[in-house]
Design an enzyme around this catalytic site. Sequence first.
Site, PDB file in Angstrom:
ATOM      1  N   PRO A   9       0.783  -1.225   0.000  1.00 19.25           N
ATOM      2  CA  PRO A   9       0.000   0.000   0.000  1.00 19.25           C
ATOM      3  C   PRO A   9       0.820   1.282   0.000  1.00 19.25           C
ATOM      4  CG  PRO A   9      -0.271  -1.213   2.057  1.00 19.25           C
ATOM      5  CD  PRO A   9       0.434  -2.120   1.107  1.00 19.25           C
ATOM      6  N   ASN A  10       0.361   2.204  -0.822  1.00 17.91           N
ATOM      7  CA  ASN A  10       0.879   3.574  -0.938  1.00 17.91           C
ATOM      8  C   ASN A  10       2.197   3.691  -1.689  1.00 17.91           C
ATOM      9  OD1 ASN A  10      -1.292   4.857   0.542  1.00 17.91           O
ATOM     10  ND2 ASN A  10      -0.470   3.831   2.345  1.00 17.91           N
ATOM     11  N   ARG A  17       4.973  12.177  -2.480  1.00 15.70           N
ATOM     12  CA  ARG A  17       4.843  12.603  -1.082  1.00 15.70           C
ATOM     13  C   ARG A  17       6.044  12.072  -0.293  1.00 15.70           C
ATOM     14  NH1 ARG A  17       0.756  14.323  -2.935  1.00 15.70           N
ATOM     15  NH2 ARG A  17      -1.441  13.956  -2.525  1.00 15.70           N
ATOM     16  N   TYR A  22      11.115   8.572   1.217  1.00 13.84           N
ATOM     17  CA  TYR A  22      11.021   7.643   0.089  1.00 13.84           C
ATOM     18  C   TYR A  22      11.654   8.151  -1.207  1.00 13.84           C
ATOM     19  CZ  TYR A  22       7.797   5.734   3.491  1.00 13.84           C
ATOM     20  OH  TYR A  22       7.255   5.234   4.647  1.00 13.84           O
ATOM     21  N   ASN A  73       8.003  -5.759  -1.031  1.00 15.22           N
ATOM     22  CA  ASN A  73       7.956  -4.691  -0.036  1.00 15.22           C
ATOM     23  C   ASN A  73       6.486  -4.600   0.379  1.00 15.22           C
ATOM     24  OD1 ASN A  73       7.848  -2.437   1.512  1.00 15.22           O
ATOM     25  ND2 ASN A  73       9.087  -1.158   0.145  1.00 15.22           N
ATOM     26  N   ALA A  76       3.094  -1.096   4.771  1.00 19.87           N
ATOM     27  CA  ALA A  76       2.510  -1.153   6.128  1.00 19.87           C
ATOM     28  C   ALA A  76       2.083  -2.566   6.518  1.00 19.87           C
ATOM     29  CB  ALA A  76       1.328  -0.198   6.222  1.00 19.87           C
ATOM     30  N   GLU A  97      12.549  -9.817   1.356  1.00 26.67           N
ATOM     31  CA  GLU A  97      11.812  -8.658   1.869  1.00 26.67           C
ATOM     32  C   GLU A  97      12.671  -7.409   1.673  1.00 26.67           C
ATOM     33  OE1 GLU A  97      11.659  -8.752   6.134  1.00 26.67           O
ATOM     34  OE2 GLU A  97      10.191  -7.114   6.276  1.00 26.67           O
ATOM     35  N   HIS A  99      12.814  -3.043   2.070  1.00 25.74           N
ATOM     36  CA  HIS A  99      12.242  -1.766   2.521  1.00 25.74           C
ATOM     37  C   HIS A  99      13.139  -0.634   2.055  1.00 25.74           C
ATOM     38  CE1 HIS A  99       9.230  -3.729   4.893  1.00 25.74           C
ATOM     39  NE2 HIS A  99      10.166  -4.561   5.311  1.00 25.74           N
ATOM     40  N   ARG A 106      12.832   3.659  12.828  1.00 24.92           N
ATOM     41  CA  ARG A 106      11.674   4.556  12.816  1.00 24.92           C
ATOM     42  C   ARG A 106      10.757   4.243  14.023  1.00 24.92           C
ATOM     43  NH1 ARG A 106       9.441   4.639   6.795  1.00 24.92           N
ATOM     44  NH2 ARG A 106       8.239   6.351   7.693  1.00 24.92           N
TER      45      ARG A 106
HETATM   46  O1  CA2 Z   1      10.592   1.603   3.985  1.00 21.86           O
HETATM   47  C1  CA2 Z   1       9.720   0.982   3.362  1.00 21.86           C
HETATM   48  O2  CA2 Z   1       9.871   0.591   2.215  1.00 21.86           O
HETATM   49  C2  CA2 Z   1       8.367   0.744   4.027  1.00 21.86           C
HETATM   50  O3  CA2 Z   1       7.940  -0.578   3.676  1.00 21.86           O
HETATM   51  C3  CA2 Z   1       7.434   1.777   3.459  1.00 21.86           C
HETATM   52  C4  CA2 Z   1       6.037   1.734   4.084  1.00 21.86           C
HETATM   53  C5  CA2 Z   1       6.124   1.755   5.592  1.00 21.86           C
HETATM   54  O4  CA2 Z   1       4.823   1.567   6.147  1.00 21.86           O
HETATM   55  C6  CA2 Z   1       7.060   0.684   6.139  1.00 21.86           C
HETATM   56  O5  CA2 Z   1       7.126   0.832   7.545  1.00 21.86           O
HETATM   57  C7  CA2 Z   1       8.435   0.813   5.545  1.00 21.86           C
HETATM   58  C8  CA2 Z   1       5.204   2.908   3.623  1.00 21.86           C
HETATM   59  C9  CA2 Z   1       5.075   3.039   2.147  1.00 21.86           C
HETATM   60  C10 CA2 Z   1       4.402   4.326   1.838  1.00 21.86           C
HETATM   61  O6  CA2 Z   1       4.943   4.819   0.653  1.00 21.86           O
HETATM   62  C11 CA2 Z   1       4.754   6.129   0.355  1.00 21.86           C
HETATM   63  C12 CA2 Z   1       5.439   6.599  -0.729  1.00 21.86           C
HETATM   64  C13 CA2 Z   1       5.324   7.915  -1.069  1.00 21.86           C
HETATM   65  C14 CA2 Z   1       4.501   8.759  -0.353  1.00 21.86           C
HETATM   66  C15 CA2 Z   1       3.809   8.276   0.742  1.00 21.86           C
HETATM   67  C16 CA2 Z   1       3.938   6.952   1.093  1.00 21.86           C
END
Ligand code: CA2
Length: 144
Positions: A9-10, A17, A22, A73, A76, A97, A99, A106
């Site tokens: 997700p996201n 964002r 990221y 990946n 969340a 896996e 990230h 974090r």
């Molecule tokens: O560090 C990572 O790759 C995470 O898997 C990213 C997740 C986070 O919940 C994990 O704890 C670590 C969040 C991905 C959200 O991606 C976005 C990308 C751009 C803007 C907003 C969110």
Amino acid sequence: MHILVLNGPNLNLLGLREPEHYGTKSYADLIALLEAEAKACDVTLECFQSNHEGDLVDAIQNAYGKADGIIINPAAYTHTSVALLDAVKAVQIPTVEVHLTDPDTRENFRHISYIRAACIQTICGKGFAGYIEALHTLIKHCKA
Ligand code: CA2
């Protein structure tokens, strides 16, 4: 060799964002980078992003008998999903896996990864390069 690349997700919002976490490159940039590296390594890729846990479970199940490895990946869902852990365990496909950030540095709620127990490796905090490293890990693993 055929590899499934799953993003949770996201991650479709990459580049739009939270660049401090990221980066500034988009999801399309990530896929283009992976496709180019896969081509150079003579590997085929299937890439899928979803904001829905069940769709990711379905993608893992559908990879059975088709994919030689999975790069995931779970975003969340890393920190919540026993369903993704069970799916990876069930198909027994070597899985890495990845990230972009290092969740261990974090918030506390990011410190648990359910899926990690079913993965041959976890790569954190290396941005897009982590996905390339995962691809090389799976190629080496499958050739061994
Ligand atoms: O560090 C990572 O790759 C995470 O898997 C990213 C997740 C986070 O919940 C994990 O704890 C670590 C969040 C991905 C959200 O991606 C976005 C990308 C751009 C803007 C907003 C969110």
